[in-house]
Design a protein around this motif. Structure first.
Motif, PDB file in Angstrom:
ATOM      1  N   HIS A  71       0.849  -1.195   0.000  1.00 47.28           N
ATOM      2  CA  HIS A  71       0.000   0.000   0.000  1.00 47.28           C
ATOM      3  C   HIS A  71       0.887   1.250   0.000  1.00 47.28           C
ATOM      4  O   HIS A  71       1.758   1.403   0.841  1.00 47.28           O
ATOM      5  CB  HIS A  71      -0.911  -0.009   1.224  1.00 47.28           C
ATOM      6  N   PRO A  72       0.678   2.168  -0.933  1.00 49.02           N
ATOM      7  CA  PRO A  72       1.598   3.309  -1.076  1.00 49.02           C
ATOM      8  C   PRO A  72       1.281   4.477  -0.150  1.00 49.02           C
ATOM      9  O   PRO A  72       1.408   5.626  -0.530  1.00 49.02           O
ATOM     10  CB  PRO A  72       1.398   3.702  -2.541  1.00 49.02           C
ATOM     11  N   PHE A  73       0.902   4.209   1.102  1.00 52.70           N
ATOM     12  CA  PHE A  73       0.591   5.319   2.000  1.00 52.70           C
ATOM     13  C   PHE A  73       1.824   6.153   2.316  1.00 52.70           C
ATOM     14  O   PHE A  73       1.713   7.303   2.706  1.00 52.70           O
ATOM     15  CB  PHE A  73      -0.053   4.811   3.293  1.00 52.70           C
ATOM     16  N   TYR A  74       2.976   5.625   2.143  1.00 42.40           N
ATOM     17  CA  TYR A  74       4.203   6.337   2.450  1.00 42.40           C
ATOM     18  C   TYR A  74       4.766   7.072   1.237  1.00 42.40           C
ATOM     19  O   TYR A  74       5.720   7.817   1.349  1.00 42.40           O
ATOM     20  CB  TYR A  74       5.259   5.350   2.948  1.00 42.40           C
ATOM     21  N   ALA A  75       4.192   6.890   0.080  1.00 43.80           N
ATOM     22  CA  ALA A  75       4.781   7.397  -1.154  1.00 43.80           C
ATOM     23  C   ALA A  75       4.672   8.907  -1.291  1.00 43.80           C
ATOM     24  O   ALA A  75       5.527   9.534  -1.892  1.00 43.80           O
ATOM     25  CB  ALA A  75       4.133   6.722  -2.358  1.00 43.80           C
ATOM     26  N   TYR A  76       3.642   9.526  -0.742  1.00 36.67           N
ATOM     27  CA  TYR A  76       3.423  10.955  -0.920  1.00 36.67           C
ATOM     28  C   TYR A  76       3.241  11.612   0.433  1.00 36.67           C
ATOM     29  O   TYR A  76       2.598  11.060   1.316  1.00 36.67           O
ATOM     30  CB  TYR A  76       2.173  11.195  -1.772  1.00 36.67           C
ATOM     31  N   PRO A  77       3.802  12.805   0.588  1.00 35.63           N
ATOM     32  CA  PRO A  77       3.619  13.474   1.860  1.00 35.63           C
ATOM     33  C   PRO A  77       2.167  13.901   2.032  1.00 35.63           C
ATOM     34  O   PRO A  77       1.502  14.271   1.073  1.00 35.63           O
ATOM     35  CB  PRO A  77       4.533  14.708   1.735  1.00 35.63           C
ATOM     36  N   ALA A  78       1.677  13.816   3.249  1.00 29.55           N
ATOM     37  CA  ALA A  78       0.327  14.299   3.521  1.00 29.55           C
ATOM     38  C   ALA A  78       0.320  15.804   3.298  1.00 29.55           C
ATOM     39  O   ALA A  78       1.164  16.528   3.823  1.00 29.55           O
ATOM     40  CB  ALA A  78      -0.065  13.958   4.947  1.00 29.55           C
ATOM     41  N   ALA A  79      -0.589  16.265   2.490  1.00 28.51           N
ATOM     42  CA  ALA A  79      -0.665  17.691   2.165  1.00 28.51           C
ATOM     43  C   ALA A  79      -2.013  18.221   2.617  1.00 28.51           C
ATOM     44  O   ALA A  79      -3.032  17.551   2.479  1.00 28.51           O
ATOM     45  CB  ALA A  79      -0.491  17.885   0.655  1.00 28.51           C
ATOM     46  N   SER A  80      -1.979  19.427   3.158  1.00 33.92           N
ATOM     47  CA  SER A  80      -3.230  20.048   3.593  1.00 33.92           C
ATOM     48  C   SER A  80      -3.220  21.522   3.225  1.00 33.92           C
ATOM     49  O   SER A  80      -2.171  22.162   3.177  1.00 33.92           O
ATOM     50  CB  SER A  80      -3.443  19.862   5.094  1.00 33.92           C
ATOM     51  N   PHE A  81      -4.402  22.031   2.972  1.00 35.54           N
ATOM     52  CA  PHE A  81      -4.572  23.436   2.619  1.00 35.54           C
ATOM     53  C   PHE A  81      -4.502  24.259   3.901  1.00 35.54           C
ATOM     54  O   PHE A  81      -5.158  23.941   4.886  1.00 35.54           O
ATOM     55  CB  PHE A  81      -5.923  23.623   1.920  1.00 35.54           C
ATOM     56  N   PHE A  82      -3.693  25.303   3.905  1.00 38.12           N
ATOM     57  CA  PHE A  82      -3.540  26.167   5.070  1.00 38.12           C
ATOM     58  C   PHE A  82      -4.545  27.313   4.960  1.00 38.12           C
ATOM     59  O   PHE A  82      -4.501  28.086   4.007  1.00 38.12           O
ATOM     60  CB  PHE A  82      -2.115  26.720   5.134  1.00 38.12           C
ATOM     61  N   GLU A  83      -5.452  27.411   5.907  1.00 35.22           N
ATOM     62  CA  GLU A  83      -6.463  28.467   5.893  1.00 35.22           C
ATOM     63  C   GLU A  83      -5.837  29.787   6.311  1.00 35.22           C
ATOM     64  O   GLU A  83      -5.266  29.903   7.395  1.00 35.22           O
ATOM     65  CB  GLU A  83      -7.606  28.119   6.851  1.00 35.22           C
ATOM     66  N   LEU A  84      -5.932  30.790   5.444  1.00 33.71           N
ATOM     67  CA  LEU A  84      -5.427  32.124   5.761  1.00 33.71           C
ATOM     68  C   LEU A  84      -6.521  32.947   6.431  1.00 33.71           C
ATOM     69  O   LEU A  84      -7.663  32.953   5.982  1.00 33.71           O
ATOM     70  CB  LEU A  84      -4.967  32.836   4.486  1.00 33.71           C
ATOM     71  N   ASN A  85      -6.155  33.621   7.503  1.00 37.40           N
ATOM     72  CA  ASN A  85      -7.065  34.541   8.164  1.00 37.40           C
ATOM     73  C   ASN A  85      -6.797  35.946   7.645  1.00 37.40           C
ATOM     74  O   ASN A  85      -5.678  36.254   7.217  1.00 37.40           O
ATOM     75  CB  ASN A  85      -6.839  34.515   9.680  1.00 37.40           C
ATOM     76  N   SER A  86      -7.777  36.807   7.718  1.00 40.10           N
ATOM     77  CA  SER A  86      -7.579  38.198   7.325  1.00 40.10           C
ATOM     78  C   SER A  86      -6.546  38.825   8.259  1.00 40.10           C
ATOM     79  O   SER A  86      -6.610  38.655   9.474  1.00 40.10           O
ATOM     80  CB  SER A  86      -8.905  38.951   7.416  1.00 40.10           C
ATOM     81  N   GLY A  87      -5.566  39.505   7.676  1.00 42.64           N
ATOM     82  CA  GLY A  87      -4.505  40.122   8.477  1.00 42.64           C
ATOM     83  C   GLY A  87      -3.262  39.255   8.510  1.00 42.64           C
ATOM     84  O   GLY A  87      -2.938  38.556   7.555  1.00 42.64           O
ATOM     85  N   LEU A  88      -2.571  39.283   9.644  1.00 43.60           N
ATOM     86  CA  LEU A  88      -1.300  38.582   9.799  1.00 43.60           C
ATOM     87  C   LEU A  88      -1.496  37.088  10.023  1.00 43.60           C
ATOM     88  O   LEU A  88      -2.269  36.670  10.876  1.00 43.60           O
ATOM     89  CB  LEU A  88      -0.522  39.165  10.984  1.00 43.60           C
ATOM     90  N   ASN A  89      -0.776  36.282   9.227  1.00 39.93           N
ATOM     91  CA  ASN A  89      -0.697  34.832   9.402  1.00 39.93           C
ATOM     92  C   ASN A  89       0.781  34.503   9.584  1.00 39.93           C
ATOM     93  O   ASN A  89       1.632  35.056   8.886  1.00 39.93           O
ATOM     94  CB  ASN A  89      -1.216  34.106   8.170  1.00 39.93           C
ATOM     95  N   GLN A  90       1.085  33.614  10.495  1.00 41.05           N
ATOM     96  CA  GLN A  90       2.472  33.233  10.724  1.00 41.05           C
ATOM     97  C   GLN A  90       2.687  31.808  10.245  1.00 41.05           C
ATOM     98  O   GLN A  90       2.053  30.875  10.739  1.00 41.05           O
ATOM     99  CB  GLN A  90       2.833  33.391  12.192  1.00 41.05           C
ATOM    100  N   ILE A  91       3.587  31.674   9.261  1.00 45.38           N
ATOM    101  CA  ILE A  91       3.881  30.383   8.641  1.00 45.38           C
ATOM    102  C   ILE A  91       5.392  30.332   8.415  1.00 45.38           C
ATOM    103  O   ILE A  91       5.978  31.305   7.933  1.00 45.38           O
ATOM    104  CB  ILE A  91       3.201  30.238   7.256  1.00 45.38           C
ATOM    105  N   ASP A  92       6.022  29.220   8.718  1.00 49.54           N
ATOM    106  CA  ASP A  92       7.444  29.055   8.432  1.00 49.54           C
ATOM    107  C   ASP A  92       7.590  28.624   6.976  1.00 49.54           C
ATOM    108  O   ASP A  92       7.498  27.448   6.645  1.00 49.54           O
ATOM    109  CB  ASP A  92       8.065  28.018   9.368  1.00 49.54           C
ATOM    110  N   LEU A  93       7.800  29.597   6.098  1.00 46.77           N
ATOM    111  CA  LEU A  93       7.840  29.321   4.658  1.00 46.77           C
ATOM    112  C   LEU A  93       9.162  28.735   4.185  1.00 46.77           C
ATOM    113  O   LEU A  93       9.199  28.004   3.202  1.00 46.77           O
ATOM    114  CB  LEU A  93       7.548  30.607   3.877  1.00 46.77           C
ATOM    115  N   ASN A  94      10.256  29.084   4.835  1.00 45.19           N
ATOM    116  CA  ASN A  94      11.567  28.641   4.359  1.00 45.19           C
ATOM    117  C   ASN A  94      12.183  27.560   5.243  1.00 45.19           C
ATOM    118  O   ASN A  94      13.377  27.286   5.151  1.00 45.19           O
ATOM    119  CB  ASN A  94      12.517  29.825   4.207  1.00 45.19           C
TER     120      ASN A  94
END
Length: 174
Positions: A12-35
């Motif tokens: 079963h290829p459950f390990y083949a792809y990283p789990a990806a999820s959509f990050f919900e942006l809030n109005s204003g400042l959002n803090q995300i480690d992009l790099n």
């Protein structure tokens, strides 16, 4: 029977792809480690109110440096510092939108662009995936920028980009 279960589990290829999820942006400042440096960066999500009934969403990105200063990041096209969504005039149908997708290892900027001739019909969308990249080679240009790392087409047709983009975590990482 135990061996069959083991074989199915191993194949079963459950390990083949990283789990990806959509990050919900809030109005204003959002803090995300992009790099992926362990420091939360600043992402401002706002609206460009252009005196219409349906303002366009906007995004401005700043990378927080080790010395607590911030570096602004140009848009993927490189000619502006604010990324705009584009809607059909006097409607809530977005023909271009953006968002972030998080995997266990990386955060991606995704831009969804409507294909086809008519913005008023359900159409396929093109998803462009970008990663943040540090530039130390060329003086006179921004310290950080976006590098396109992938492009996919939606499997389904949608009216608006803000709905289509939610398909990307699955479609873009298959």
């Amino acid at each position: 029977m135990r061996y069959l279960y083991l074989v199915v589990l191993l194949l079963h290829p459950f390990y083949a792809y990283p789990a990806a999820s959509f990050f919900e942006l809030n109005s204003g400042l959002n803090q995300i480690d992009l790099n992926s440096d362990g420091i939360a960066d600043a992402v401002f999500y706002a609206r460009f109110d252009n005196n219409t009934s349906h303002p366009d969403p906007t995004l401005s990105v700043y990378i927080k440096n080790n010395d607590a200063t911030y570096s602004i990041v140009p848009t993927p096209a490189g000619d502006r510092f604010t990324l705009f969504g584009i809607n059909v005039s006097v409607s809530n149908v977005l023909v271009r939108s953006f968002g972030f997708i998080k995997t266990s290892k990386q955060v991606y900027l995704v831009v969804a662009i409507k294909s086809g001739d008519s913005p008023h019909l359900k159409q396929l969308f093109k998803f462009k995936l970008y990663q943040i990249e540090k530039n130390l080679e060329h003086p006179g240009i921004a310290l950080y920028g976006w590098t396109q790392v992938g492009e996919k087409i939606s499997k389904n047709k949608y009216m608006s980009a803000d709905v289509a983009i939610r398909e990307c975590p699955k479609t873009c990482f298959e």
